[in-house]
Every structure is written in C-alpha cells, then in structure tokens.
Motif scaffolding. Structure first.
Motif, PDB file in Angstrom:
ATOM      1  N   GLY A   9       0.827  -1.196   0.000  1.00 35.42           N
ATOM      2  CA  GLY A   9       0.000   0.000   0.000  1.00 35.42           C
ATOM      3  C   GLY A   9       0.857   1.240   0.000  1.00 35.42           C
ATOM      4  N   ILE A  10       0.319   2.334   0.524  1.00 36.63           N
ATOM      5  CA  ILE A  10       1.032   3.606   0.552  1.00 36.63           C
ATOM      6  C   ILE A  10       2.135   3.539   1.598  1.00 36.63           C
ATOM      7  N   SER A  46      -5.328   8.695   0.085  1.00 39.91           N
ATOM      8  CA  SER A  46      -4.002   9.324   0.184  1.00 39.91           C
ATOM      9  C   SER A  46      -3.328   8.984   1.504  1.00 39.91           C
ATOM     10  N   CYS A  47      -2.028   9.327   1.606  1.00 35.23           N
ATOM     11  CA  CYS A  47      -1.287   9.044   2.836  1.00 35.23           C
ATOM     12  C   CYS A  47      -1.750   9.922   3.983  1.00 35.23           C
ATOM     13  N   THR A  48      -2.603  10.913   3.700  1.00 34.36           N
ATOM     14  CA  THR A  48      -3.116  11.792   4.740  1.00 34.36           C
ATOM     15  C   THR A  48      -4.337  11.208   5.424  1.00 34.36           C
ATOM     16  N   ASN A  49      -5.241  10.614   4.666  1.00 35.22           N
ATOM     17  CA  ASN A  49      -6.541  10.187   5.209  1.00 35.22           C
ATOM     18  C   ASN A  49      -7.059   8.923   4.550  1.00 35.22           C
ATOM     19  N   ARG A 106     -19.059  11.372  -9.134  1.00 38.18           N
ATOM     20  CA  ARG A 106     -18.265  10.138  -9.179  1.00 38.18           C
ATOM     21  C   ARG A 106     -17.409  10.113  -7.921  1.00 38.18           C
ATOM     22  N   ALA A 107     -17.681   9.175  -7.035  1.00 42.85           N
ATOM     23  CA  ALA A 107     -17.012   9.125  -5.734  1.00 42.85           C
ATOM     24  C   ALA A 107     -16.240   7.828  -5.582  1.00 42.85           C
ATOM     25  N   MET A 108     -15.060   7.920  -4.987  1.00 40.36           N
ATOM     26  CA  MET A 108     -14.229   6.732  -4.813  1.00 40.36           C
ATOM     27  C   MET A 108     -13.521   6.760  -3.468  1.00 40.36           C
ATOM     28  N   VAL A 109     -13.321   5.577  -2.916  1.00 34.83           N
ATOM     29  CA  VAL A 109     -12.572   5.402  -1.677  1.00 34.83           C
ATOM     30  C   VAL A 109     -11.414   4.456  -1.963  1.00 34.83           C
ATOM     31  N   VAL A 110     -10.204   4.905  -1.602  1.00 31.87           N
ATOM     32  CA  VAL A 110      -8.999   4.102  -1.850  1.00 31.87           C
ATOM     33  C   VAL A 110      -8.303   3.854  -0.518  1.00 31.87           C
ATOM     34  N   PRO A 111      -8.410   2.645   0.048  1.00 34.97           N
ATOM     35  CA  PRO A 111      -7.746   2.351   1.321  1.00 34.97           C
ATOM     36  C   PRO A 111      -6.232   2.533   1.205  1.00 34.97           C
ATOM     37  N   GLY A 112      -5.600   2.845   2.344  1.00 36.51           N
ATOM     38  CA  GLY A 112      -4.170   3.119   2.323  1.00 36.51           C
ATOM     39  C   GLY A 112      -3.281   1.899   2.228  1.00 36.51           C
ATOM     40  N   CYS A 158      -1.585   5.457  -4.000  1.00 35.95           N
ATOM     41  CA  CYS A 158      -1.675   6.914  -3.866  1.00 35.95           C
ATOM     42  C   CYS A 158      -2.865   7.462  -4.652  1.00 35.95           C
ATOM     43  N   SER A 159      -3.233   6.784  -5.727  1.00 37.47           N
ATOM     44  CA  SER A 159      -4.435   7.104  -6.487  1.00 37.47           C
ATOM     45  C   SER A 159      -4.451   8.558  -6.937  1.00 37.47           C
TER      46      SER A 159
END
Length: 470
Positions: free
Chosen positions: A110-111, A350-353, A376-382, A411-412
């Motif tokens: 991951g990140i 992101s690495c922030t949240n 258009r909404a997306m969630v990318v786990p760290g 990082c997306s």
C-alpha cells in the motif's frame, strides 16, 4: 548539569555521527523506498559497484504509479509503459540488493506512509527518511522523519547515513479539545491558514498540548503529514500511552522483555522542562471549525461556513496576486460561501486520510444515504490490510451501497500519476494533502477537506458540512 533539550534535540544528538562545516552526518534507522524516486538511486549504486549498507533497515513499497484496480496482475498489468518500468525496476532492484519489498498484490502493501507505521517499522526516537515529501507523517510516533531527494536516496542506500543541517525548534501548542465532528485534517488546515505555507520554514515542529494528546494515532499521523505543507522540515509528537498501544504487537515491534526495554527508552523521549524553542505558538482547539481549501495551496483554506476571501482585502501585494491567480484557476467568486460549491468528483484516500479510522468516519456519514447522481465518488484504502479490515467490519458494503467505488490501495488521485485523475475543469473534494494547479490532473480543481466533509459533500453533491445533512 546538561541543558534542557527538546525532543528534536535528543533524537538529533543520538543519531549524530560527525559534524562538518555546519552539517551533521546522521545515522538513519529506517529507509522507506517507492518506485518513483528509487530507480536512479539504485542505478547509481550499480554503476559505482556499491552494495546497500544495511538492507534490513529498508522497506520498499509500490504506491505512486499503481492502478487501484486489477493489482493481482502485478506490474505486467499496468498500461502506462513508464509506470510499468518503474514498478518492475523496484522489484528487480530490491531482489538484487536484498531489500524487503511488499510488491503489488501483497496484502501488506500500500502507501508507504501507511504501511511503515502499520507494520511497526516506524518507532519512537528513530530517524526515518524516504524519497517523498510526506515522510513527516511518521513524526506522529516521536520519530524524526523527513523527505529526501534521489541523490540522497542513493547516499542512504550506500552508507545508512545522510548529511543534514540542523533545523530550528518550533512548538505549536493546541489547548483545549476539538469539538465533535472536527478532525485532525481540520486542525491542520486551520494551522496552515493561520501561519501559511512558509510559517514553519527552517524549523522542525513539535506539536503539544491537551488537544494533541487527545488525538488518536491515525489523527496524529494526519497532522504530522501536513507539517511539510507548513514549510517545516518535519513534525513531531512525543510518544505516550496512545503511541505504545498502537505499536504493541505489530510485526516489527519488540516483544516480551525487549518490549519493556523499548518502553523505558521511548518514555524518555519528551522535551525537558525549561527547553527553549526558537518559535513558540499557541492555539485554542475551540477555534477550529470544519475546514476546506478554496485556493491552490493548502493554506488557502476557510471554515466550511465561511466566505471565499476577496483578494482586494489583502494588505500584501504578493498575497493579493497569489489569491487572485488561485481564484481564477479554481473558477471561484470572492464573497460567496464556500459551502454549496458544486462538485464533480469526491476522493477519499491518500497518505493523509486513508487509514481505518478515516474510512469509519466516512462510512458513518454516508450510512443509509446515497451519493448525488452527478458525483463520481471513490474510496482508496491506504493499504491491503486496511482494505481487509474495512471489509471485515462491513465498511466497504456501506460505502458501496451509498454509491462509492471501492478500490485497491495506492496513492491514487492524490498524485495523478496513475489512471485515477481529474479531467480538465472537474472539481473534486479530496482528503489528500495538496491542491496545487494540475496536481490531480491537468486543469483539475481540488478542495482539500476531512473524510467527514468529503463524505457529506458526496451526498450533497456540493461542498457541505455533515451537520447540514440533517
């Protein structure tokens, strides 16, 4: 009797190997690597016939270029030739030099700034470097962590040291407690709006005070992550019971008797009474509101219920010019409330949240609701482990039911170096760390905010405070 020292002083002095003409050679405890800034460094090592000094002190991750879908195919499945070459180079280089690498598809991957803490590799009192500016994240554990350039990456690989000029000490104390529904991202943007993007230039920040001690580890990482946006070399929070509870039992953390020894050492990592800071600022947590950026740097931010600033009201000519340019790029009108600004995209990651706490917050906001039809909404786990935990808790099901895309870690959209990017003119609510021009895609317009605000904005279809959802 020794002089009172700050936490930064203590870590610096512990790791100083030699001094030369105002610079210090520091020993490096942990070197984090990723695919974008390491290829040239490894090539330099190979050309000089050098080996990696301490392979066990390094950990490699693929994060910037990875797609957030189809990672099981590995680098071979990456469409962009340059990105694929960098990912393949990291695999080859880490294999050649004996460095641990959590490659694409590895659930531990991951990140880099999510995985290091998650694996217990980031520990109090360490020096941590990475060829990435947001290495300051790891300062949440009471570690001196900062980003370095590609030539410095090569130097650390070869010597396990780095030459640095010592920064000045700065303390930011936050009294009181944050209000309900106000998060670490809001605090960071509040501080940025107050001191500016160069307010901590030349300093290492130590965050202190009751509001800081009340933060979870995930929240502390969010705050320290944004230290670099304030101009600081690094951000630090003294380790305490919250830090130790997070670390205990993680893969790289000492166990048994060694754990008890580590605790004794870590508890000594606090600024001494009477230690002097070059700058000492104080803030009241009660003043912090849910925040959103309106411009093209993270300090250009206001409370979600505030109005977009008018450049003409700014006294400084440079500030007026910068604000006018930012508003033109963002296509915003001075004097209008920032809430209600229409959106096209929402990005949580992101690495922030992108840690489990961030995803829980977002899920709590959207549960039983639906993303606006035009969003258009997306969630990318760290990380892969964050993704697994979220799925075990049913968070993914809540987000999917609301209309979010549920992606694989990376990082997306934060960096726009992969397939997740804005199109020209698209406006995005993002939990990432930078809103520079073209950062998330050429011509894209980014509003930085917390996961709570981003989730609420996805539902409303415009920038919105969760409290407005009813």
């Amino acid at each position: 009797m020794t002089r009172p020292r700050t936490l930064y002083d203590k870590i610096w002095e512990k790791h100083a190997v030699a001094d030369d003409d105002g610079e210090t050679l520091l020993y490096v405890d942990l070197h984090l690597l990723h695919e974008v800034t390491s290829p040239q460094a490894f090539a330099g090592l190979a050309a000089a016939g050098r080996s990696v000094r301490r392979p066990a002190r390094a950990l490699a991750l693929s994060d910037h270029n990875v797609p957030t879908m189809g990672q099981a195919a590995g680098p071979a499945g990456v469409a962009d030739a340059e990105a694929r070459a960098q990912l393949e180079a990291l695999v080859a280089n880490t294999r050649r030099f004996g460095i641990e690498n959590f490659a694409m598809g590895d659930p531990r991957g991951g990140i880099v700034h999510v995985v290091g803490p998650e694996q217990g590799r980031s520990q109090p009192g360490m020096t941590i470097v990475c060829g990435d500016s947001h290495t300051s994240t790891h300062g949440a554990f009471g570690a001196l962590a900062f980003g370095i350039g590609t030539s410095e990456v090569e130097h650390v690989l070869a010597t396990q040291t780095i030459r640095q000029r010592k920064s000045r000490n700065m303390r930011i104390a936050v009294e009181g407690r944050l209000a309900p529904h106000v998060h670490a991202k809001d605090l960071a943007l509040h501080l940025l709006a107050a001191i500016g993007v160069d307010g901590a230039s030349g300093h290492v920040i130590e965050y202190a005070g009751p509001a800081i001690r009340a933060l979870s580890m995930e929240a502390r990482m969010t705050l320290c992550n944004l230290s670099i946006e304030m101009g600081a070399r690094a951000g630090l929070i003294a380790p305490d019971a919250t830090s130790f509870a997070y670390l205990e039992g993680r893969p790289a953390v000492p166990e048994g008797a060694a754990w008890k020894v580590a605790l004794v050492r870590w508890r000594a990592l606090a600024t001494d009474a009477g230690a002097v800071f070059d700058r000492d600022l104080a803030f009241d947590a009660a003043d912090v509101r849910p925040m959103v950026s309106w411009g093209t740097n993270p300090s250009q931010a206001v409370a979600v219920d505030a109005r977009i600033p008018d450049p003409a009201r700014l006294a400084d000519a440079d500030a007026r010019s910068a604000a006018a340019r930012a508003l033109a790029y963002m296509d915003l009108t001075p004097g209008r409330t920032i809430a209600g600004t229409p959106l096209d995209r929402v990005f949580i990651g992101s690495c922030t949240n992108s840690r489990i706490e961030d995803l829980r917050i977002a899920a709590d906001i959207v549960r039983g609701r639906t993303v606006a039809r035009h969003i258009r909404a997306m969630v990318v786990p760290g990380s892969g482990l964050v993704k697994r935990q979220a799925e075990a808790e049913g968070i993914d099901a809540v987000l999917r039911a609301a209309g979010f895309d549920w992606r694989e870690p990376g990082c997306s959209m934060c960096v726009g170096m992969n397939a997740d990017a804005l199109r020209p003119g698209e406006r995005c609510a993002a939990t990432s760390n930078r809103n520079f021009e073209n950062r998330q895609g050429r011509g894209g317009r980014t509003h930085l905010m917390s996961p709570a605000l981003a989730a609420a904005s996805a539902i409303a279809g415009c920038i919105a405070d969760p409290a407005s959802l009813g």
